[in-house]
Motif scaffolding. Structure first.
Motif, PDB file in Angstrom:
ATOM      1  N   SER A 119      -8.777  21.482   7.690  1.00 10.90           N
ATOM      2  CA  SER A 119      -8.223  20.769   8.838  1.00 10.90           C
ATOM      3  C   SER A 119      -7.065  19.848   8.459  1.00 10.90           C
ATOM      4  N   ASN A 120      -6.819  19.652   7.145  1.00  3.63           N
ATOM      5  CA  ASN A 120      -5.784  18.709   6.732  1.00  3.63           C
ATOM      6  C   ASN A 120      -5.176  19.157   5.410  1.00  3.63           C
ATOM      7  N   GLU A 121      -4.095  19.933   5.484  1.00  8.04           N
ATOM      8  CA  GLU A 121      -3.420  20.438   4.294  1.00  8.04           C
ATOM      9  C   GLU A 121      -2.510  19.333   3.756  1.00  8.04           C
ATOM     10  N   ALA A 122      -3.015  18.557   2.796  1.00  7.71           N
ATOM     11  CA  ALA A 122      -2.263  17.418   2.285  1.00  7.71           C
ATOM     12  C   ALA A 122      -2.784  17.049   0.909  1.00  7.71           C
ATOM     13  N   LEU A 123      -1.974  16.264   0.185  1.00  3.88           N
ATOM     14  CA  LEU A 123      -2.443  15.674  -1.059  1.00  3.88           C
ATOM     15  C   LEU A 123      -1.920  14.251  -1.140  1.00  3.88           C
ATOM     16  N   LEU A 124      -2.567  13.463  -2.004  1.00  5.16           N
ATOM     17  CA  LEU A 124      -2.188  12.070  -2.199  1.00  5.16           C
ATOM     18  C   LEU A 124      -1.615  11.887  -3.590  1.00  5.16           C
ATOM     19  N   LEU A 125      -0.546  11.112  -3.699  1.00  8.72           N
ATOM     20  CA  LEU A 125      -0.015  10.696  -4.985  1.00  8.72           C
ATOM     21  C   LEU A 125      -0.408   9.235  -5.186  1.00  8.72           C
ATOM     22  N   ALA A 129      -1.448  10.116 -10.310  1.00  7.48           N
ATOM     23  CA  ALA A 129      -2.556  11.022 -10.000  1.00  7.48           C
ATOM     24  C   ALA A 129      -2.246  11.801  -8.730  1.00  7.48           C
ATOM     25  N   ILE A 130      -2.683  13.057  -8.722  1.00  8.31           N
ATOM     26  CA  ILE A 130      -2.656  13.885  -7.516  1.00  8.31           C
ATOM     27  C   ILE A 130      -4.097  14.086  -7.071  1.00  8.31           C
ATOM     28  N   VAL A 131      -4.392  13.708  -5.856  1.00  6.95           N
ATOM     29  CA  VAL A 131      -5.731  13.889  -5.289  1.00  6.95           C
ATOM     30  C   VAL A 131      -5.603  14.838  -4.115  1.00  6.95           C
ATOM     31  N   LEU A 153      -8.615  16.543  -8.595  1.00  3.01           N
ATOM     32  CA  LEU A 153      -7.835  15.456  -9.177  1.00  3.01           C
ATOM     33  C   LEU A 153      -7.043  15.957 -10.378  1.00  3.01           C
ATOM     34  N   THR A 154      -5.800  15.510 -10.502  1.00  5.16           N
ATOM     35  CA  THR A 154      -5.022  15.681 -11.722  1.00  5.16           C
ATOM     36  C   THR A 154      -4.294  14.364 -11.995  1.00  5.16           C
ATOM     37  N   VAL A 155      -4.399  13.875 -13.237  1.00  7.35           N
ATOM     38  CA  VAL A 155      -3.723  12.638 -13.625  1.00  7.35           C
ATOM     39  C   VAL A 155      -2.731  12.972 -14.744  1.00  7.35           C
ATOM     40  N   THR A 174       0.824  -1.206   0.000  1.00  9.61           N
ATOM     41  CA  THR A 174       0.000   0.000   0.000  1.00  9.61           C
ATOM     42  C   THR A 174       0.856   1.253   0.000  1.00  9.61           C
ATOM     43  N   ASP A 175       1.982   1.217   0.697  1.00 13.52           N
ATOM     44  CA  ASP A 175       2.872   2.378   0.748  1.00 13.52           C
ATOM     45  C   ASP A 175       3.391   2.730  -0.637  1.00 13.52           C
ATOM     46  N   ASP A 176       3.537   1.729  -1.504  1.00 14.50           N
ATOM     47  CA  ASP A 176       4.045   1.968  -2.845  1.00 14.50           C
ATOM     48  C   ASP A 176       2.963   2.526  -3.759  1.00 14.50           C
ATOM     49  N   LEU A 177       1.703   2.255  -3.448  1.00 14.66           N
ATOM     50  CA  LEU A 177       0.591   2.708  -4.283  1.00 14.66           C
ATOM     51  C   LEU A 177       0.214   4.155  -4.009  1.00 14.66           C
ATOM     52  N   VAL A 178       0.216   4.555  -2.763  1.00 11.99           N
ATOM     53  CA  VAL A 178      -0.262   5.880  -2.368  1.00 11.99           C
ATOM     54  C   VAL A 178       0.776   6.537  -1.463  1.00 11.99           C
ATOM     55  N   GLU A 179       1.097   7.779  -1.782  1.00 14.87           N
ATOM     56  CA  GLU A 179       2.029   8.566  -0.976  1.00 14.87           C
ATOM     57  C   GLU A 179       1.313   9.820  -0.495  1.00 14.87           C
ATOM     58  N   VAL A 180       1.477  10.161   0.766  1.00 17.60           N
ATOM     59  CA  VAL A 180       0.883  11.366   1.336  1.00 17.60           C
ATOM     60  C   VAL A 180       1.946  12.453   1.386  1.00 17.60           C
ATOM     61  N   VAL A 181       1.618  13.603   0.804  1.00 20.12           N
ATOM     62  CA  VAL A 181       2.543  14.743   0.803  1.00 20.12           C
ATOM     63  C   VAL A 181       1.897  15.870   1.602  1.00 20.12           C
ATOM     64  N   THR A 182       2.637  16.465   2.515  1.00 25.33           N
ATOM     65  CA  THR A 182       2.075  17.505   3.384  1.00 25.33           C
ATOM     66  C   THR A 182       2.992  18.718   3.419  1.00 25.33           C
TER      67      THR A 182
END
Length: 317
Positions: free
Chosen positions: A217-223, A206-208, A198-200, A104-112
């Motif tokens: 309350s949560n300044e973050a994005l997902l890769l 993809a960036i979500v 979303l941007t792919v 799962t760590d390889d599929l989705v990365e959290v950037v803050t």
């Protein structure tokens, strides 16, 4: 070219036609060091030797014009890097097959935090062929001009963007971001709301981003990397794209339409109000009414509904 070869080449340029023995004395190097550096420069095409053995201390050496040799070196290094890249990709695929399912760590990365903006621009600058996007506030990049997209469009990258009505109704954002990107070739459509920010990029990353409520309350994005989740996000975009209202006209529009009238017709298609259209275009309501009447005359219509039917029938949009 290594540092020692560069030093020897520089010494040869200063000394003119010389030999390895004299260059060794000039630089204070051992004979073996000079022979190794000379041999390397001959291999690179930067030095030619008068004798049969270029490393022979007595053979006369001459520098060559470096641009051709350096161009050849660049091509060689580029090919080596590409070969290493392909080898790494093949090795990683073999690793994936041997180790089984991707983590799962390889599929989705959290950037803050402050990394967010840098990662967004870094990824977008590296895109090769296609970007699809759901665009709605808030914006990590402050909602300013997107010069990177305009540059990418100029080099042939395709952009398809579905805007939320809230993005289009933001006069500043429309003027500095949306309108210049559409003018540069972006394909744009609009919906009242978009399901997710979303941007792919190139259908492989993809960036979500968080929605307006979540972002407070949560300044973050997902890769999101290649996976069934990425496939689902692409499917979601294509469904919304088919449902969206085009924000630009086709080539079938009558040439009699003035540029401002074209923009009015495009904005009418997005569903925004007359007040919003006037604000976005920086014109008064009276001027807007005058241009709208002209559109009605060209279409033989007496209402927005009839104008829309005419535009659809004539394939203006």
């Amino acid at each position: 070219m290594a540092r020692r070869e560069a030093e020897l080449f520089q010494a040869l340029l200063q000394a003119g036609r010389s030999n390895a023995e004299n260059l060794g004395e000039l630089l204070g190097w051992e004979r073996a060091e000079v022979a190794e550096a000379v041999g390397r420069l001959i291999d690179l095409g930067l030095v030619v030797a008068g004798g049969a053995d270029g490393a022979d201390g007595a053979a006369p050496l001459s520098p060559t014009e470096p641009s051709i040799a350096l161009d050849r070196l660049v091509h060689i290094r580029s090919a080596e890097v590409r070969e290493a890249q392909l080898a790494a990709l093949h090795a990683y695929r073999d690793y994936r097959r041997c180790t089984g399912a991707q983590t799962t760590d390889d599929l989705v990365e959290v950037v803050t935090g402050p990394q967010i903006v840098d990662r967004i621009w870094q990824i977008e600058k590296a895109v090769e062929s296609e970007v699809v996007r759901f665009d709605s506030p808030p914006y990590h990049t402050d909602g300013g001009a997107n010069d990177v997209e305009v540059e990418n469009l100029g080099r042939g990258v395709e952009y398809r963007v579905v805007y939320s009505s809230s993005a289009v109704q933001n006069c500043t954002y429309y003027a500095v971001n949306i309108e210049p990107c559409i003018a540069a070739g972006e394909q744009a459509r609009v919906l009242s709301t978009v399901p997710v920010k979303l941007t792919v990029f190139d259908r492989r990353l993809a960036i979500v981003s968080m929605s307006s409520v979540e972002a407070e309350s949560n300044e973050a994005l997902l890769l999101v990397r290649p996976s069934s989740l990425l496939t689902a996000l692409l499917g979601l975009f294509e469904t919304a794209w088919r449902s969206g209202h085009p924000m630009h006209l086709s080539q079938q529009v009558p040439p009699a339409l003035r540029p401002v009238q074209r923009r009015i017709l495009e904005l009418m298609g997005t569903g925004v109000t007359d007040d919003t259209i006037a604000q976005l275009l920086g014109i008064s309501r009276r001027t807007l009414s005058r241009h709208t009447e002209r559109l009605y005359q060209l279409a033989g219509a007496t209402s927005r509904f009839q104008l829309a039917l005419h535009a659809a029938r004539k394939e203006w949009i």
